[in-house]
Design a protein around this motif. Structure first.
Motif, PDB file in Angstrom:
ATOM      1  N   ARG A   1       0.855  -1.203   0.000  1.00  0.00           N
ATOM      2  CA  ARG A   1       0.000   0.000   0.000  1.00  0.00           C
ATOM      3  C   ARG A   1       0.883   1.242   0.000  1.00  0.00           C
ATOM      4  O   ARG A   1       1.043   1.929   1.005  1.00  0.00           O
ATOM      5  N   GLY A   2       1.439   1.529  -1.154  1.00  0.00           N
ATOM      6  CA  GLY A   2       2.420   2.600  -1.267  1.00  0.00           C
ATOM      7  C   GLY A   2       1.882   3.981  -0.960  1.00  0.00           C
ATOM      8  O   GLY A   2       2.502   4.756  -0.218  1.00  0.00           O
ATOM      9  N   GLN A   3       0.736   4.340  -1.534  1.00  0.00           N
ATOM     10  CA  GLN A   3       0.173   5.667  -1.293  1.00  0.00           C
ATOM     11  C   GLN A   3      -0.222   5.842   0.168  1.00  0.00           C
ATOM     12  O   GLN A   3      -0.069   6.929   0.751  1.00  0.00           O
ATOM     13  N   TYR A   4      -0.702   4.781   0.784  1.00  0.00           N
ATOM     14  CA  TYR A   4      -1.083   4.819   2.195  1.00  0.00           C
ATOM     15  C   TYR A   4       0.143   5.066   3.069  1.00  0.00           C
ATOM     16  O   TYR A   4       0.138   5.925   3.961  1.00  0.00           O
ATOM     17  N   ALA A   5       1.225   4.341   2.800  1.00  0.00           N
ATOM     18  CA  ALA A   5       2.461   4.527   3.569  1.00  0.00           C
ATOM     19  C   ALA A   5       3.002   5.940   3.384  1.00  0.00           C
ATOM     20  O   ALA A   5       3.422   6.599   4.345  1.00  0.00           O
TER      21      ALA A   5
ATOM     22  N   GLY B   1       7.791  -2.857   8.808  1.00  0.00           N
ATOM     23  CA  GLY B   1       8.059  -1.464   8.473  1.00  0.00           C
ATOM     24  C   GLY B   1       6.841  -0.596   8.678  1.00  0.00           C
ATOM     25  O   GLY B   1       6.928   0.514   9.236  1.00  0.00           O
ATOM     26  N   MET B   2       5.679  -1.099   8.251  1.00  0.00           N
ATOM     27  CA  MET B   2       4.447  -0.333   8.439  1.00  0.00           C
ATOM     28  C   MET B   2       4.087  -0.237   9.918  1.00  0.00           C
ATOM     29  O   MET B   2       3.616   0.817  10.383  1.00  0.00           O
ATOM     30  N   VAL B   3       4.328  -1.301  10.670  1.00  0.00           N
ATOM     31  CA  VAL B   3       4.084  -1.256  12.116  1.00  0.00           C
ATOM     32  C   VAL B   3       4.964  -0.189  12.764  1.00  0.00           C
ATOM     33  O   VAL B   3       4.505   0.605  13.592  1.00  0.00           O
ATOM     34  N   ALA B   4       6.247  -0.153  12.393  1.00  0.00           N
ATOM     35  CA  ALA B   4       7.162   0.849  12.952  1.00  0.00           C
ATOM     36  C   ALA B   4       6.698   2.260  12.611  1.00  0.00           C
ATOM     37  O   ALA B   4       6.777   3.179  13.447  1.00  0.00           O
ATOM     38  N   LEU B   5       6.207   2.455  11.402  1.00  0.00           N
ATOM     39  CA  LEU B   5       5.751   3.774  10.963  1.00  0.00           C
ATOM     40  C   LEU B   5       4.491   4.203  11.706  1.00  0.00           C
ATOM     41  O   LEU B   5       4.399   5.337  12.205  1.00  0.00           O
ATOM     42  N   ILE B   6       3.516   3.312  11.809  1.00  0.00           N
ATOM     43  CA  ILE B   6       2.274   3.663  12.504  1.00  0.00           C
ATOM     44  C   ILE B   6       2.533   3.826  13.997  1.00  0.00           C
ATOM     45  O   ILE B   6       1.917   4.672  14.667  1.00  0.00           O
ATOM     46  N   ALA B   7       3.461   3.032  14.532  1.00  0.00           N
ATOM     47  CA  ALA B   7       3.836   3.192  15.945  1.00  0.00           C
ATOM     48  C   ALA B   7       4.408   4.593  16.180  1.00  0.00           C
ATOM     49  O   ALA B   7       4.080   5.256  17.174  1.00  0.00           O
ATOM     50  N   ALA B   8       5.267   5.048  15.273  1.00  0.00           N
ATOM     51  CA  ALA B   8       5.844   6.388  15.394  1.00  0.00           C
ATOM     52  C   ALA B   8       4.759   7.449  15.339  1.00  0.00           C
ATOM     53  O   ALA B   8       4.797   8.439  16.082  1.00  0.00           O
ATOM     54  N   ALA B   9       3.764   7.239  14.477  1.00  0.00           N
ATOM     55  CA  ALA B   9       2.655   8.194  14.396  1.00  0.00           C
ATOM     56  C   ALA B   9       1.888   8.266  15.703  1.00  0.00           C
ATOM     57  O   ALA B   9       1.331   9.307  16.054  1.00  0.00           O
ATOM     58  N   GLY B  10       1.905   7.170  16.458  1.00  0.00           N
ATOM     59  CA  GLY B  10       1.209   7.137  17.739  1.00  0.00           C
ATOM     60  C   GLY B  10       2.055   7.581  18.912  1.00  0.00           C
ATOM     61  O   GLY B  10       1.589   7.555  20.056  1.00  0.00           O
ATOM     62  N   MET B  11       3.311   7.967  18.644  1.00  0.00           N
ATOM     63  CA  MET B  11       4.204   8.425  19.719  1.00  0.00           C
ATOM     64  C   MET B  11       4.750   9.818  19.429  1.00  0.00           C
ATOM     65  O   MET B  11       5.855  10.151  19.805  1.00  0.00           O
TER      66      MET B  11
ATOM     67  N   ILE C   1      13.694  -1.095   0.323  1.00  0.00           N
ATOM     68  CA  ILE C   1      12.270  -1.430   0.317  1.00  0.00           C
ATOM     69  C   ILE C   1      11.755  -1.586  -1.109  1.00  0.00           C
ATOM     70  O   ILE C   1      12.081  -0.781  -1.994  1.00  0.00           O
ATOM     71  N   ASP C   2      10.946  -2.598  -1.323  1.00  0.00           N
ATOM     72  CA  ASP C   2      10.297  -2.759  -2.624  1.00  0.00           C
ATOM     73  C   ASP C   2       9.248  -1.668  -2.804  1.00  0.00           C
ATOM     74  O   ASP C   2       8.480  -1.374  -1.881  1.00  0.00           O
ATOM     75  N   THR C   3       9.222  -1.067  -3.982  1.00  0.00           N
ATOM     76  CA  THR C   3       8.248  -0.013  -4.274  1.00  0.00           C
ATOM     77  C   THR C   3       6.932  -0.636  -4.728  1.00  0.00           C
ATOM     78  O   THR C   3       6.903  -1.358  -5.729  1.00  0.00           O
ATOM     79  N   PRO C   4       5.834  -0.398  -4.018  1.00  0.00           N
ATOM     80  CA  PRO C   4       4.536  -0.918  -4.456  1.00  0.00           C
ATOM     81  C   PRO C   4       4.155  -0.343  -5.821  1.00  0.00           C
ATOM     82  O   PRO C   4       4.596   0.748  -6.208  1.00  0.00           O
ATOM     83  N   GLU C   5       3.324  -1.056  -6.551  1.00  0.00           N
ATOM     84  CA  GLU C   5       2.922  -0.627  -7.886  1.00  0.00           C
ATOM     85  C   GLU C   5       2.066   0.623  -7.855  1.00  0.00           C
ATOM     86  O   GLU C   5       1.896   1.290  -8.878  1.00  0.00           O
ATOM     87  N   THR C   6       1.535   0.963  -6.680  1.00  0.00           N
ATOM     88  CA  THR C   6       0.605   2.089  -6.583  1.00  0.00           C
ATOM     89  C   THR C   6       1.292   3.441  -6.457  1.00  0.00           C
ATOM     90  O   THR C   6       0.601   4.463  -6.347  1.00  0.00           O
ATOM     91  N   ILE C   7       2.636   3.491  -6.458  1.00  0.00           N
ATOM     92  CA  ILE C   7       3.320   4.764  -6.267  1.00  0.00           C
ATOM     93  C   ILE C   7       4.629   4.779  -7.037  1.00  0.00           C
ATOM     94  O   ILE C   7       5.254   3.732  -7.251  1.00  0.00           O
ATOM     95  N   ASN C   8       5.027   5.967  -7.467  1.00  0.00           N
ATOM     96  CA  ASN C   8       6.316   6.132  -8.120  1.00  0.00           C
ATOM     97  C   ASN C   8       7.430   5.952  -7.095  1.00  0.00           C
ATOM     98  O   ASN C   8       7.363   6.488  -5.989  1.00  0.00           O
ATOM     99  N   GLY C   9       8.470   5.203  -7.459  1.00  0.00           N
ATOM    100  CA  GLY C   9       9.548   4.920  -6.512  1.00  0.00           C
ATOM    101  C   GLY C   9      10.252   6.169  -6.015  1.00  0.00           C
ATOM    102  O   GLY C   9      10.608   6.270  -4.835  1.00  0.00           O
ATOM    103  N   ALA C  10      10.457   7.146  -6.886  1.00  0.00           N
ATOM    104  CA  ALA C  10      11.121   8.382  -6.474  1.00  0.00           C
ATOM    105  C   ALA C  10      10.259   9.170  -5.497  1.00  0.00           C
ATOM    106  O   ALA C  10      10.761   9.795  -4.554  1.00  0.00           O
TER     107      ALA C  10
END
Length: 597
Positions: free
Chosen positions: A127-131, A548-558, A159-168
Motif C-alpha cells: 500500500r504505497g500511497q497509504y504509507a 516497516g508499516m508497524v514501525a511507521l504507525i507506531a511512530a505516528a502514535g508516539m 524497500i520494494d516499491t509498491p505498484e501504486t506509487i512512483n519509486g522516487a
C-alpha cells in the motif's frame, strides 16, 4: 520571500487510515515537514545512529554486547540494472551518461539490507500511497528514542516499491520524514539511492532540503536543470549560480544572482549568503559581509549556506531553531564544536546519536583549546564513571551526571551517555533500594542482558523493578496484578501514568494474563482495548506481517512527549511489534516509557 524551512511549530497530526492528501503542516518553501514527502539494537546497540567520528573506547570488564537488533550503520547503496540499458537520460535538457551497472532501479530503494541491519524488502507491504500519506503527516518529533532508532532503520531499508506509487516519490517521502526526525545523514542515503535523472518533482524538493541539511551546496548541482524546470524557480536559480561558480563560470553566476535579486521574491539576506558561497568558490566579485541583526528565523537555506562557509550562527537564533535542526547540527562535522555540543543532548535523547557517538563527541570537545568549565566538569565525571578505581566511585560519578540536567531531555541524555559504564558496573556495588536510573541507562544503550544481572537485587514494586519487568529479555518471576498494585502505590507520576504504562507494557508483551491485565487496568481506570482508526491500523499491519508499516504507525502514535502518549497506544505498539518479530524493540520502548515519565 524567505528561503528554507521556518522554525515555527509544526502541526502534530496523528496519522491513520483514510488520510487526506492536504498537508497539515505549515506552508513555505523548503519545509521538510511539508515537502510533498515534504532520523542499535533493538537494535539494542549503542552504535545504531550515524556517528560523528567516534573515538575508540576502552573495553569494560563484564559488559555483554547489546542484544537483540542489528545495527543501522551506513551501508553501500545497492546497484541495479536499468531495463532501458544504454539509453541516454535527460532532465531539464542535461544529458546523463551513466554506465548501466551504476544505475539504480526504482523498484527497490534504500541502502540497508537484512544482512546490514535493514528490514526485509516487503516490510511496508503493497500500500504505497497509504504509507506515503502516513510519512507526510508524521511530524518527526517522537517521544521514544527507541521508536526513532527503529523508524530510521525501517526508512533506510532497501524497500520494494509498491505498484501504486512512483519509486522516487516514495523515496522522497521517506527522506522528508527522516529530515523532520533530524536524521540528515540517513535522508541523504535515501536521496542518493535514486539516480538524479529520475528524480520526480517531489524528490527535487526533498533533495534540495537534504543537501541544505547536510551543508553541501555542491550536492544540488545535478538537480539544477530539473529544479529550474519543475521546482521553485528562484531558489534553484540561486543554486545554479553556486554551481556555475563551482565550475569557474563567474558570468552565469552573476547573471543568475542578478535575476533573483531583481525579482524581489527572495530575502536579500539569503542572496548575500549565496554570494558568500560564491566567494568561497572564487567566482564572487566582491567580499560579502554577513550581519544577522535583522534575522529572526533560522531557515534551512540559512543553516545550509552558513554551515557550509563556516559562518557562525548567533546563539540567540540557535535557541529558536526547530528540534530537527539540532540533529542536522550535530551530524554536520564542519559545524562549530560548541554548537554541536549544545545540540548533542537533544540528539542523543532523540536517538540521532548513539551512546558511543555522544561520548565520543564530548571527548573530542574536551580536547579543544580551553573548553568551557561546565563541559570540562562533565567530561571529568564521565571519565570517573567509566574508569574510577571502585564500583562505588563509578556509581557516584554516574549519579552526579544524572542529576546535573536542567530539563528532562538533558537528564535522559545523561542516561544515554553512561549506558556502557552502567553496563560494566559490578553487581556487588551498593546502589540503593531503587536503582531505576542505573537500569534506565543500560536500557537506553540496549544493554538488556547486563541489566538482567541485577534482577535478583530489586524490590518488587519499586520503579527499578517495573523497568526490569518490561525491559528484561526474560519475564520476571512474581509479576502479577498484585505486584503492579504495589508499584502503583509508589507511583508519583501525574495521573499514575507510569503505572498505566507498566500495565500496557506487560500486557502487550504477554507478561500478564488477560485476567490479571484486566484487573490491573481496572484498578487504574485504564481502557487497554480502546478501538480507534489508529489502533485498527497498527494491528492490521501486524496481521499482514509488515514490520516497516508497524514501525511507521507506531511512530505516528508516539508524536510529542511521553506525557501526551495515551497508555493504550503503548499497549498496541508493544503488542504489534511483538507480532512482527520486533520483540527487542518492543521491550526497549516499554522500558523507556517507565524511565521518562
Amino acid at each position: 520571500m524567505t528561503l528554507g524551512l521556518s522554525g515555527t511549530a509544526m502541526a502534530a497530526a496523528l496519522v491513520l487510515p483514510a488520510l487526506a492528501q492536504e498537508s497539515l503542516l505549515p506552508e513555505g518553501f523548503g519545509n521538510p515537514a511539508e515537502t510533498p514527502a515534504p532520523k542499535s539494537s533493538p537494535t539494542p546497540s549503542p552504535t545504531s545512529a550515524p556517528t560523528p567520528s567516534p573515538s575508540s573506547s576502552s573495553s569494560l570488564p563484564g559488559v555483554t554486547p547489546p542484544s537483540a537488533v542489528p545495527t543501522t550503520s551506513a551501508a553501500s547503496e545497492e546497484e541495479g540494472e536499468d531495463a532501458a540499458e544504454g539509453e541516454e537520460q535527460t532532465a531539464g535538457g542535461l544529458k546523463y551518461d551513466l554506465p548501466p551497472g551504476a544505475r539504480r532501479l526504482l523498484t527497490r530503494i534504500g541502502p540497508l539490507t537484512p544482512e546490514t541491519g535493514g528490514l526485509a524488502p516487503d516490510a511496508f507491504g503493497v500500500r504505497g500511497q497509504y504509507a506515503a500519506a502516513i510519512m507526510r503527516k508524521t511530524n518527526g518529533a517522537l517521544a521514544s528514542r527507541w521508536g526513532q532508532i527503529l523508524l530510521r532503520r525501517a526508512l533506510s531499508s532497501a524497500i520494494d516499491t509498491p505498484e501504486t506509487i512512483n519509486g522516487a516519490d516514495l523515496a522522497a517521502d521517506r527522506a522528508g520524514l527522516l529530515l523532520r526526525m533530524g536524521e540528515s545523514t540517513a535522508a541523504r542515503w535515501i536521496v542518493q539511492s535514486v539516480d538524479y535523472d529520475r528524480a520526480s518533482p517531489r524528490m527535487l524538493q526533498v533533495a534540495q532540503q537534504t543537501f541544505l541539511a547536510t551543508a553541501d551546496p555542491a550536492g544540488l548541482c545535478p538537480y539544477v536543470p530539473a529544479g529550474l524546470a519543475h521546482g521553485e524557480e528562484q531558489s534553484w536559480r540561486l543554486a545554479s549560480a553556486i554551481c556555475s561558480g563551482l565550475s569557474g563560470d563567474a558570468g552565469p553566476a552573476g547573471w543568475a544572482i542578478g535575476r533573483v535579486r531583481s525579482s524581489g521574491r527572495i530575502d536579500n539576506f539569503d542572496i548575500l549568503l549565496t554570494e558568500r558561497v560564491l566567494g568561497a568558490t572564487g567566482a564572487g566579485r566582491r567580499s560579502t559581509t554577513i550581519e544577522w541583526d535583522k534575522v529572526d528565523t533560522l531557515t534551512s537555506w540559512r543553516f545550509g549556506m552558513a554551515t557550509a562557509t563556516a559562518i557562525a550562527i548567533p546563539a540567540e537564533l540557535r535557541s529558536t531553531e526547530p528540534a530537527y535542526m539540532r540533529g542536522w547540527t550535530v551530524l554536520a562535522p564542519m559545524t562549530e564544536m560548541a554548537d554541536r555540543v549544545a545540540a548533542a543532548p537533544d540528539a542523543a535523547a532523540r536517538g540521532v546519536l548513539s551512546s558511543e557517538a555522544y561520548v565520543s563527541l564530548l571527548s573530542a570537545a574536551s580536547g579543544e583549546e580551553e573548553p568551557p568549565e561546565a563541559l570540562a566538569a562533565q567530561i571529568d565525571e564521565l571519565r570517573n564513571a567509566f574508569g574510577a578505581a571502585s564500583g562505588a566511585d563509578r556509581y557516584t560519578a554516574m549519579q552526579a551526571l544524572w542529576g546535573a540536567g536542567d530539563n528532562p531531555v538533558q537528564s535522559y541524555a545523561a542516561l544515554v551517555a553512561t549506558a556502557r559504564a552502567a553496563a560494566g558496573l559490578p553487581t556487588s556495588t551498593k546502589v540503593g533500594d531503587d536503582p531505576w536510573q542505573l537500569l534506565g541507562s543500560m536500557f537506553a544503550g540496549g544493554y538488556d542482558r547486563n541489566a538482567m544481572d541485577w534482577a535478583s537485587q530489586l524490590n518488587s514494586g519499586s520503579r527499578a523493578w517495573g523497568v526490569m519487568a518490561v525491559g528484561s529479555p526474560r519475564p520476571l518471576a512474581g509479576v502479577s496484578a498484585g505486584s503492579v498494585g504495589s508499584f502503583a502505590g509508589n507511583d508519583d507520576s501525574t495521573g499514575y501514568l507510569r503505572s498505566k504504562f507498566l500495565v500496557a507494557g506487560l500486557a502487550g508483551l504477554g507478561r500478564l494474563s488477560s485476567e490479571q491485565a484486566a484487573s490491573a487496568a481496572g484498578d487504574l481506570d485504564l481502557d487497554l482495548g480502546k478501538q480507534t482508526r489508529w489502533s485498527r491500523a497498527i494491528m492490521a499491519a501486524a496481521e499482514r506481517r509488515e514490520p516497516g508499516m508497524v514501525a511507521l504507525i507506531a511512530a505516528a502514535g508516539m508524536q510529542g512527549e511521553w506525557s501526551k502518549v495515551p497508555p493504550y497506544h503503548l499497549y498496541y505498539i508493544v503488542r504489534a511489534l511483538r507480532e512482527v518479530g520486533l520483540d527487542a524493540e518492543a521491550r526497549m520502548i516499554a522500558a523507556e516509557a517507565l524511565v521518562r515519565v
